[in-house]
Design an enzyme around this catalytic site. Sequence first.
Site, PDB file in Angstrom:
ATOM      1  N   GLY A  74       2.272  -0.216  11.677  1.00  8.20           N
ATOM      2  CA  GLY A  74       1.164  -0.487  12.576  1.00  8.20           C
ATOM      3  C   GLY A  74       0.963  -1.943  12.948  1.00  8.20           C
ATOM      4  O   GLY A  74      -0.161  -2.355  13.240  1.00  8.20           O
TER       5      GLY A  74
ATOM      6  N   LYS B 284       6.931  11.178  16.282  1.00  9.64           N
ATOM      7  CA  LYS B 284       6.959  12.591  16.687  1.00  9.64           C
ATOM      8  C   LYS B 284       7.079  12.700  18.196  1.00  9.64           C
ATOM      9  O   LYS B 284       6.544  11.864  18.923  1.00  9.64           O
ATOM     10  CB  LYS B 284       5.661  13.283  16.255  1.00  9.64           C
ATOM     11  CG  LYS B 284       5.569  13.489  14.774  1.00  9.64           C
ATOM     12  CD  LYS B 284       6.394  14.682  14.342  1.00  9.64           C
ATOM     13  CE  LYS B 284       6.654  14.620  12.856  1.00  9.64           C
ATOM     14  NZ  LYS B 284       7.707  15.500  12.404  1.00  9.64           N
TER      15      LYS B 284
ATOM     16  N   ILE C 138       6.069  13.929  21.740  1.00  9.61           N
ATOM     17  CA  ILE C 138       4.785  14.309  22.328  1.00  9.61           C
ATOM     18  C   ILE C 138       4.945  15.683  22.990  1.00  9.61           C
ATOM     19  O   ILE C 138       5.828  15.879  23.819  1.00  9.61           O
ATOM     20  CB  ILE C 138       4.366  13.268  23.392  1.00  9.61           C
ATOM     21  CG1 ILE C 138       4.253  11.878  22.754  1.00  9.61           C
ATOM     22  CG2 ILE C 138       3.067  13.656  24.066  1.00  9.61           C
ATOM     23  CD1 ILE C 138       3.267  11.785  21.645  1.00  9.61           C
TER      24      ILE C 138
ATOM     25  N   ASN D 110       4.304   3.912  25.722  1.00  9.22           N
ATOM     26  CA  ASN D 110       5.062   3.736  24.481  1.00  9.22           C
ATOM     27  C   ASN D 110       5.727   2.369  24.504  1.00  9.22           C
ATOM     28  O   ASN D 110       6.003   1.827  25.580  1.00  9.22           O
ATOM     29  CB  ASN D 110       6.142   4.828  24.381  1.00  9.22           C
ATOM     30  CG  ASN D 110       6.978   4.708  23.119  1.00  9.22           C
ATOM     31  OD1 ASN D 110       6.462   4.497  22.028  1.00  9.22           O
ATOM     32  ND2 ASN D 110       8.290   4.818  23.258  1.00  9.22           N
TER      33      ASN D 110
ATOM     34  N   HIS E 103       9.169   0.385  23.154  1.00 11.20           N
ATOM     35  CA  HIS E 103      10.526   0.606  22.640  1.00 11.20           C
ATOM     36  C   HIS E 103      11.153  -0.774  22.422  1.00 11.20           C
ATOM     37  O   HIS E 103      11.001  -1.659  23.261  1.00 11.20           O
ATOM     38  CB  HIS E 103      11.329   1.408  23.678  1.00 11.20           C
ATOM     39  CG  HIS E 103      12.727   1.723  23.231  1.00 11.20           C
ATOM     40  ND1 HIS E 103      12.999   2.756  22.361  1.00 11.20           N
ATOM     41  CD2 HIS E 103      13.913   1.144  23.524  1.00 11.20           C
ATOM     42  CE1 HIS E 103      14.301   2.790  22.130  1.00 11.20           C
ATOM     43  NE2 HIS E 103      14.884   1.824  22.821  1.00 11.20           N
TER      44      HIS E 103
ATOM     45  N   ASP F 243      12.104   8.026  26.101  1.00 13.56           N
ATOM     46  CA  ASP F 243      12.366   6.682  26.655  1.00 13.56           C
ATOM     47  C   ASP F 243      12.718   6.701  28.139  1.00 13.56           C
ATOM     48  O   ASP F 243      13.522   5.902  28.608  1.00 13.56           O
ATOM     49  CB  ASP F 243      13.508   6.001  25.867  1.00 13.56           C
ATOM     50  CG  ASP F 243      13.181   5.854  24.397  1.00 13.56           C
ATOM     51  OD1 ASP F 243      11.989   5.677  24.074  1.00 13.56           O
ATOM     52  OD2 ASP F 243      14.115   5.924  23.574  1.00 13.56           O
TER      53      ASP F 243
ATOM     54  N   GLU G 205       6.980  -7.919  20.993  1.00 10.86           N
ATOM     55  CA  GLU G 205       6.225  -6.664  21.153  1.00 10.86           C
ATOM     56  C   GLU G 205       4.731  -6.943  21.043  1.00 10.86           C
ATOM     57  O   GLU G 205       3.922  -6.414  21.797  1.00 10.86           O
ATOM     58  CB  GLU G 205       6.625  -5.642  20.080  1.00 10.86           C
ATOM     59  CG  GLU G 205       8.023  -5.109  20.238  1.00 10.86           C
ATOM     60  CD  GLU G 205       8.371  -4.032  19.222  1.00 10.86           C
ATOM     61  OE1 GLU G 205       7.481  -3.253  18.827  1.00 10.86           O
ATOM     62  OE2 GLU G 205       9.549  -3.974  18.810  1.00 10.86           O
TER      63      GLU G 205
HETATM   64  C1  GRF Z   1       8.360  -1.050  16.865  1.00 16.08           C
HETATM   65  O1  GRF Z   1       9.598  -1.652  16.709  1.00 16.08           O
HETATM   66  C2  GRF Z   1       8.321  -0.293  18.160  1.00 16.08           C
HETATM   67  O2  GRF Z   1       9.103  -0.857  19.154  1.00 16.08           O
HETATM   68  C3  GRF Z   1       8.872   1.047  17.774  1.00 16.08           C
HETATM   69  O3  GRF Z   1       8.390   1.268  16.465  1.00 16.08           O
HETATM   70  C4  GRF Z   1       8.108   0.031  15.833  1.00 16.08           C
HETATM   71  C5  GRF Z   1       6.696   0.071  15.357  1.00 16.08           C
HETATM   72  O4  GRF Z   1       6.369  -0.997  14.532  1.00 16.08           O
HETATM   73  N1  GRF Z   1       8.512   2.043  18.728  1.00 16.08           N
HETATM   74  P1  GRF Z   1       4.869  -1.153  14.011  1.00 16.08           P
HETATM   75  O5  GRF Z   1       4.503   0.121  13.255  1.00 16.08           O
HETATM   76  O6  GRF Z   1       3.978  -1.390  15.171  1.00 16.08           O
HETATM   77  O7  GRF Z   1       4.925  -2.321  13.070  1.00 16.08           O
END
Ligand code: GRF
Length: 197
Positions: free
Chosen positions: A14, A93, A95, A109, A111, A152, A181
């Site tokens: 998270g 999971k 969706i 989402n 990625h 994706d 991210e």
């Molecule tokens: C991230 O690398 C995201 O791109 C992928 O899952 C990971 C989640 O990391 N979908 P976190 O749980 O937010 O630390």
Amino acid sequence: MKRLKLGVLASGGGTNLQSIIDRSLDGSISADVILVVSNNSKAKALVRAANNGIDALHISAAKEGSAEGADNRIVAEMVSRGVDLVVLAGYMKKIGPELLNAYNGKIINIHPALLPKFGGDGMFGMRVHEAVVAAEEKESGPTVHYVDEIYDHGSIAGQMKVPVYSGDTPEELQERVLVKEHELYPQVIQKIAEEWE
Ligand code: GRF
């Protein structure tokens, strides 16, 4: 500007959830996380939610009797709280159609690669970074995209690039991408809030 109500789905650590909560609390995005759902009762994401006074629910197919049952419960919990936008942050999971229909065009989402490359079924976690390194890509970076029924696949809402250095390990690359991210996801959510009708 509308203040978006976010419902976050997360299975793991998270850290993306945390970055969204932090940007919400410091006022840099017009959005609040009002519900966090995890299929994993041990997800640190649930602890992060509870620590911030956010409703945190463990909803799984095992508990609800079926994947469809879990999906219906997620929809009910989101709709009853007035969630505007569903945010997937490391949700492991698929969706289901119930959630896709209820939040058509309102699910995003993140990625950890530059889609449309290095995406699709089975491309998650460290596998993505391993594939990027093996392909000797010169750059990588996160993509936020809208979610449809194909992994994706939905339209791209935002991307950020990082360099891939020769000799990088997948772990080093993952760390570099994850930093971005945490910048990109709040930024895209803010843009969606600004354009919300
Ligand atoms: C991230 O690398 C995201 O791109 C992928 O899952 C990971 C989640 O990391 N979908 P976190 O749980 O937010 O630390």
